[in-house]
Design a protein around this motif. Structure first.
Motif, mmCIF file in Angstrom:
data_model
loop_
_atom_site.group_PDB
_atom_site.id
_atom_site.type_symbol
_atom_site.label_atom_id
_atom_site.label_comp_id
_atom_site.label_asym_id
_atom_site.label_seq_id
_atom_site.Cartn_x
_atom_site.Cartn_y
_atom_site.Cartn_z
ATOM 1 N N ASP A 1 0.848 -1.210 0.000
ATOM 2 C CA ASP A 1 0.000 0.000 0.000
ATOM 3 C C ASP A 1 0.877 1.252 0.000
ATOM 4 O O ASP A 1 1.886 1.310 0.710
ATOM 5 C CB ASP A 1 -0.884 0.028 1.257
ATOM 6 N N GLY A 2 0.502 2.238 -0.797
ATOM 7 C CA GLY A 2 1.217 3.525 -0.805
ATOM 8 C C GLY A 2 2.576 3.482 -1.483
ATOM 9 O O GLY A 2 3.335 4.444 -1.387
ATOM 10 N N SER A 3 2.897 2.360 -2.173
ATOM 11 C CA SER A 3 4.258 2.242 -2.735
ATOM 12 C C SER A 3 4.363 2.723 -4.184
ATOM 13 O O SER A 3 5.454 2.871 -4.711
ATOM 14 C CB SER A 3 4.709 0.776 -2.669
ATOM 15 N N VAL A 4 3.235 2.965 -4.826
ATOM 16 C CA VAL A 4 3.262 3.253 -6.273
ATOM 17 C C VAL A 4 3.200 4.764 -6.519
ATOM 18 O O VAL A 4 2.302 5.439 -6.027
ATOM 19 C CB VAL A 4 2.069 2.548 -6.972
ATOM 20 N N GLN A 5 4.146 5.278 -7.281
ATOM 21 C CA GLN A 5 4.142 6.707 -7.586
ATOM 22 C C GLN A 5 3.198 7.007 -8.752
ATOM 23 O O GLN A 5 2.541 8.043 -8.781
ATOM 24 C CB GLN A 5 5.566 7.167 -7.939
ATOM 25 N N LEU A 6 3.138 6.070 -9.694
ATOM 26 C CA LEU A 6 2.337 6.340 -10.898
ATOM 27 C C LEU A 6 1.702 5.057 -11.421
ATOM 28 O O LEU A 6 2.387 4.045 -11.598
ATOM 29 C CB LEU A 6 3.245 6.940 -11.985
ATOM 30 N N VAL A 7 0.397 5.138 -11.675
ATOM 31 C CA VAL A 7 -0.311 4.053 -12.379
ATOM 32 C C VAL A 7 -0.582 4.567 -13.788
ATOM 33 O O VAL A 7 -1.121 5.659 -13.964
ATOM 34 C CB VAL A 7 -1.660 3.732 -11.692
ATOM 35 N N VAL A 8 -0.161 3.807 -14.794
ATOM 36 C CA VAL A 8 -0.562 4.124 -16.173
ATOM 37 C C VAL A 8 -1.243 2.877 -16.683
ATOM 38 O O VAL A 8 -0.621 1.812 -16.742
ATOM 39 C CB VAL A 8 0.634 4.447 -17.100
ATOM 40 N N THR A 9 -2.516 3.002 -17.044
ATOM 41 C CA THR A 9 -3.224 1.787 -17.422
ATOM 42 C C THR A 9 -4.436 2.069 -18.294
ATOM 43 O O THR A 9 -4.906 3.215 -18.403
ATOM 44 C CB THR A 9 -3.644 0.982 -16.169
ATOM 45 N N SER A 10 -4.902 1.004 -18.894
ATOM 46 C CA SER A 10 -6.097 1.065 -19.714
ATOM 47 C C SER A 10 -6.883 -0.211 -19.426
ATOM 48 O O SER A 10 -6.426 -1.306 -19.773
ATOM 49 C CB SER A 10 -5.647 1.111 -21.180
ATOM 50 N N PRO A 11 -8.031 -0.113 -18.749
ATOM 51 C CA PRO A 11 -8.772 -1.334 -18.421
ATOM 52 C C PRO A 11 -9.464 -1.865 -19.681
ATOM 53 O O PRO A 11 -9.591 -1.121 -20.663
ATOM 54 C CB PRO A 11 -9.817 -0.823 -17.427
ATOM 55 N N PRO A 12 -9.927 -3.115 -19.655
ATOM 56 C CA PRO A 12 -10.759 -3.571 -20.779
ATOM 57 C C PRO A 12 -11.958 -2.622 -20.910
ATOM 58 O O PRO A 12 -12.505 -2.187 -19.899
ATOM 59 C CB PRO A 12 -11.212 -4.964 -20.331
#
Ligand SMILES: C[S@@+](CC[C@H](N)C(=O)[O-])C[C@H]1O[C@@H](n2cnc3c(N)ncnc32)[C@H](O)[C@@H]1O
Length: 314
Positions: A28-39
């Motif tokens: 938890d709290g470890s990710v600086q950036l999420v880049v994603t595209s869900p279905p």
């Protein structure tokens, strides 16, 4: 799901499994950036057996989004890219719904970026869709935003402040010598490499695009690269919980970020691992970033009006 360590110590961690479960292995709290595209639930190969109603779609995705949000650090961001859900010819702009989901989770929208491309399905009963959107949210008010690595060339570098409006600065160049802000309308288009290599390169990853794999809806590398360079720093952890062909992982590794990627498909995970291996030995075909938009010259075959049309055969 593959056997993975608990901590996010690895530089690259690719997990095959359902995002709902796999996200539990990310701190938890470890990710600086999420880049994603869900279905998008539009009947692509990886969702053919599971077309859902809009309500079912959000019932499925909401718990995953909740977990994604908990992984983001207090200074972190989410870049959430979507298109339209199509229901009997009627379009539903998914980003309008996602906006409310992320705001409810406490996130703040900083940009709604229009990613515009030239090619796609042709519609007969509505205008053909030629853009998708990327919602950039931050968890808080203090967040990473590095403009310099993603500036683009000035359109009018010779423009100067006018005497009337800008006392003190009058006559001086009005732009930034490092380039201008790329704005919230992004277009990555066919490049001038076409002249050397007569293949029609197109901005979204279709047909003969140099980055094309077996995946039906890959991000172009440049789209992700811009998000990573602007919204994270070297060493930061970047996450894509719907990794597909691994484009986010590739852009992260190229920019010295750590990455955790998840996809439920064995084939796409294998594809990602293969692409990362190719990247390591300098053998991955990526369209060079920041290529100028190419317009075909008047004499080229693709610019000519077909003879059949001239003769009035249509
Ligand atoms: C829109 S694609 C992402 C494409 C990706 N942006 C790229 O550059 O290739 C969505 C991906 O989500 C994966 N997926 C679908 N449901 C999933 C789930 N429950 N958990 C993890 N991955 C899932 C699919 O296999 C597909 O590769």
């Amino acid at each position: 799901m593959s056997n993975v360590p608990d901590a996010d110590e690895l530089n690259v961690r690719i997990i095959q499994g359902d995002a709902l479960d796999a996200l539990d292995t990310v701190v938890d709290g470890s990710v600086q950036l999420v880049v994603t595209s869900p279905p998008y639930n539009i009947g692509k190969a990886y969702e053919r057996d599971s077309k859902m109603s809009l309500d079912e779609y959000f019932e499925w995705l909401n718990p995953i989004i909740e977990k994604i949000c908990s992984k983001v650090s207090s200074t972190g961001s989410i870049c959430w890219q979507t298109g339209n859900f199509v229901r009997g010819g009627e379009i539903v702009p998914l980003d309008a719904f996602f906006y409310h989901v992320f705001v409810k989770a406490g996130f703040k929208l900083r940009n709604r970026i229009i990613w515009r491309f030239n090619f796609g399905l042709h519609a007969n009963k509505r205008f053909s869709g030629r853009y998708e959107t990327l919602l950039w949210f931050t968890k808080g008010d203090s967040y990473t935003f590095n403009l310099d690595p993603v500036r683009v060339p000035q359109i009018y570098p010779g423009k100067r402040h006018s005497a009337a409006k800008d006392e003190g600065r009058a006559g001086k160049p009005s732009g930034n010598p490092k380039g201008k802000n790329p704005a919230d309308f992004w277009t990555f288009s066919a490049s001038d490499a076409f002249h050397d290599d007569p293949v029609w390169e197109i901005p979204n990853v279709k047909a003969a695009h140099p980055e094309k794999t077996i995946h039906p809806c890959q991000f172009p590398h440049e789209l992700v690269e811009r998000c990573i360079l602007a919204l994270s720093a070297p060493g930061d952890l970047v996450m894509d919980p719907f990794l597909g062909a691994g484009t986010t992982a590739i852009a992260a590794v190229k920019s010295d970020r750590r990455v955790v990627g998840i996809d439920k498909s064995e084939a796409y995970v294998a594809l990602t691992i293969d692409r990362l291996a190719k990247l390591q030995v300098g053998d991955l075909n990526l369209r060079p970033s920041a290529k100028a938009i190419r317009v075909p010259r008047a004499g080229e075959r693709v610019s000519k009006i077909p003879d059949e049309w001239v003769k009035g055969a249509v």
